[in-house]
Design an enzyme around this catalytic site. Structure first.
Site, PDB file in Angstrom:
ATOM      1  N   ARG A  15       0.845  -1.278  -0.053  1.00 12.60           N
ATOM      2  CA  ARG A  15      -0.185  -0.019  -0.005  1.00 12.60           C
ATOM      3  C   ARG A  15       0.809   1.188   0.136  1.00 12.60           C
ATOM      4  O   ARG A  15       0.190   2.480  -0.233  1.00 12.60           O
ATOM      5  CB  ARG A  15      -0.771   0.022   1.093  1.00 12.60           C
ATOM      6  N   ALA A 422      42.329  45.979  -3.298  1.00 13.73           N
ATOM      7  CA  ALA A 422      41.182  45.511  -3.987  1.00 13.73           C
ATOM      8  C   ALA A 422      41.555  45.472  -5.613  1.00 13.73           C
ATOM      9  O   ALA A 422      42.273  46.440  -6.172  1.00 13.73           O
ATOM     10  CB  ALA A 422      40.294  46.591  -3.944  1.00 13.73           C
TER      11      ALA A 422
END
Length: 466
Positions: A15, A422
Site C-alpha cells: 500500500r 582591491a
C-alpha cells in the site's frame, strides 16, 4: 532472566506503492525500523532479532550489527513470522517483547510499563492495548470480570456489543519466551487467509490455564502502524510534535512548532530560539543562547553557544561560539568557523577553516582555504581553488586584509598582516607585512568616451539606411 526483542519487519508494504521497502521509509530522519530499534535499545533488551522478508538485504544494511536477523521467505502471518526466530531464541529462559518495524511511535517508557504489568501479574502473555476514539477496522480487546484478556475479536467478527468496545489490540506483546514458542507449535492456519496468527497464542495460553493480561498505552498513537503514505505523514506529524515538545521542556523556545522541522537525532541547548521555517537534520548539535532562523537549513552541523544563523544552509560544518552566519550564506561540507566569526550575505564556504574573529561579510567564495585569526576578506573576493583537474589550498595568515574583488589563485599563501589591494589577481605568495597589488595601471584617455559614442551612432545610422 533474559529480555528478548523480536521485531517483525518482513511485510512488503504494497500500500506504500513504493520501490522502497516499507520499514525503510523515514520518519523524522530515520527509517521506521530504526526508531523501533532505538526503543528496543533503550529498553535494555539483551537479544534483538529482526524478522526480515522483502528487501531483507536493504534492512540488514540499514541496521548493521544492531540486531540478529532471521528470514521469513513466505509471509504466512504474524505467528509464522515469530516462529522464524525459534532457532535463535526459542530455548531461552526469559521474557520476549514482540514489536513491529512499522510502528515508529512506540516508546521505551511504554515498553517498560508493559513489562512491569507482565511481571507483576506473573502473566504468560501481556498485550499492549490502546483506547482509541474510532476503533473501526481494529481488533477489540474482550476482558473478563477479573480484567484478564478473554479474546481479541477482529472487526469482521464483532457482535454489536463487541464493536462498541474502544480498547484495541496494538499487535505488540510480551510473553514468557518458552511458553510463547511452545504455544506457537499449536497454532493452526485453518482460516480464510491460510495464515498463522500470533493472536491465537493468547487463546492457547488462556485455555491452558495461563494468565493473559493487558496494559493500556497512555497515548494511543504509540500503537499506530504505518501502512501507506497517509499513515506515514501522520506518523511524521506526531513524531515531530513529540520531538518539539521534548526540546521545549528542555528550555528551547520554538516560535512556531508547526513550521519547524527537527529530526530525532538533533541536540539543542537551553535558551536557544528557533524561528519558523527552520530545518534541523541528522546529528546537528546546537549550543545554548543561539538564534536559529528564520529559514535556517542545517544538516550534521555543530554550533557553539551564542551563534546566529538566519536564511542560510549549512552541511557538515562547525561554527564557534558567538559567530554569525547569514543571511543567505552557504556553508558546504568541511567549513569550520572559530569564535566571533562573521559570514555574511551570499557567501559560500567549502572545506575552509576560519580562525577566531575573521570575517567574510558578503558576496565571496572561500574554498579549500585555511584562514587565520582576525582576517577581513572583502566583498567579491574569491579563492580560485580549481584548475579543472586539481583542488589547491589557499592560506591566509592572522590579521591579513584581502580587499574587494580579489582573486587568490591557489596554491598561494598570504602572510600574517599582509594587505592585498582591491581588484588584484594574486598568483604569487605575499610575505608577512607586505602589500600586494596585481592589477593593470589605470589610463584615462581624454574625451575618448565621446568619440566612441559618435562612432557607434554613425554605424547605427548607416545600418538603418540600408
Amino acid at each position: 532472566m533474559k529480555l528478548i526483542a523480536i521485531v517483525l519487519a518482513a511485510g512488503q508494504g504494497k500500500r506504500m506503492k513504493s520501490k522502497l521497502y516499507k520499514v525503510l521509509h523515514q520518519v523524522s530522519g530515520k527509517p521506521m525500523v530504526e526508531h523501533v530499534l532505538d526503543t528496543v535499545d533503550a529498553s535494555a533488551c539483551e537479544r534483538k532479532v529482526v524478522v526480515v522478508g522483502h528487501g531483507a538485504e536493504l534492512v540488514k544494511a540499514a541496521l548493521g550489527d544492531r540486531a540478529e536477523f532471521v528470514l521469513q521467505s513466505e509471509q504466512l502471518g504474524t505467528g509464522h513470522a515469530v516462529q522464524q526466530a525459534a532457532g535463535l531464541v526459542g530455548e531461552e529462559e526469559g521474557t520476549t517483547v514482540i514489536l513491529y518495524g512499522d510502528t515508529p511511535l512506540v516508546t521505551s517508557e511504554t515498553i517498560g510499563h508493559l513489562l512491569e504489568k507482565h511481571k507483576g501479574a506473573k502473566a504468560a502473555a501481556t498485550v499492549l492495548t490502546a483506547v482509541v476514539p474510532n476503533p473501526q477496522g481494529l481488533g477489540r480487546i474482550v476482558r473478563g470480570d477479573n480484567g484478564q484478556v478473554l479474546r481479541i475479536v477482529e472487526q469482521k467478527d464483532c457482535s454489536a456489543e463487541e464493536a462498541a468496545i474502544t480498547e484495541i489490540n496494538t499487535g505488540m506483546y510480551c510473553f514468557d519466551n518458552r511458553k510463547l514458542f511452545e504455544a506457537l507449535k499449536l497454532v493452526k492456519n485453518d482460516n480464510a487467509q491460510g495464515e498463522f496468527y500470533l493472536t491465537d497464542v493468547l487463546e492457547i495460553l488462556r485455555v491452558a490455564g495461563e494468565t493473559v493480561e493487558a496494559h493500556i498505552a497512555a497515548d494511543f498513537a504509540e500503537g499506530i502502524g504505518v501502512n501507506d503514505r497517509v499513515g506515514l505523514a501522520e506518523a511524521e506529524q506526531l513524531m515531530r510534535a513529540r520531538i518539539v515538545r521534548k526540546h521545549q521542556i528542555n528550555g528551547v523556545t520554538i516560535i512556531d512548532p508547526a513550521a519547524t522541522y527537527i529530526e530525532a537525532g538533533v541536540v539543542i541547548g537551553a535558551d536557544t530560539i528557533i524561528y519558523p521555517g527552520t530545518v534541523l537534520r541528522g546529528s546537528t548539535v546546537i549550543g545554548e543562547d543561539c538564534v536559529i532562523g528564520p529559514q535556517a537549513d542545517l544538516t550534521n552541523v555543530e554550533l557553539g553557544n551564542g551563534v546566529s544563523v538566519k536564511y542560510s544552509v549549512a552541511v557538515d560544518s562547525v561554527v564557534g561560539d558567538g559567530s554569525a552566519v547569514g543571511p543567505y550564506a552557504n556553508l558546504r561540507p568541511g567549513s569550520k568557523l572559530g569564535r566571533e566569526c562573521k559570514i555574511g550575505d551570499f557567501v559560500e564556504l567549502k572545506n575552509a577553516t576560519l580562525g577566531d574573529g575573521s570575517k567574510v561579510s558578503h558576496l565571496s567564495y572561500v574554498g579549500d582555504a585555511v584562514v587565520g585569526k582576525d582576517v577581513n576578506i572583502g566583498c567579491g573576493a574569491i579563492t580560485v581553488n580549481y584548475d579543472g583537474f586539481n583542488k589547491s589550498i589557499t592560506e591566509i595568515g592572522d590579521n591579513a586584509f584581502v580587499g574587494s574583488n580579489v582573486n587568490l589563485i591557489a596554491p598561494v599563501k598570504i602572510g600574517e598582516g599582509a594587505y592585498v589591494v582591491a581588484g588584484s589577481t594574486i598568483t604569487q605568495d605575499v610575505p608577512s607585512g607586505d602589500l600586494a597589488i596585481a592589477r593593470e595601471r589605470q589610463v584615462n584617455k581624454s574625451g575618448y568616451a565621446n568619440k566612441i559614442r559618435a562612432r557607434a551612432k554613425s554605424k547605427k545610422e548607416r545600418t538603418n539606411k540600408q
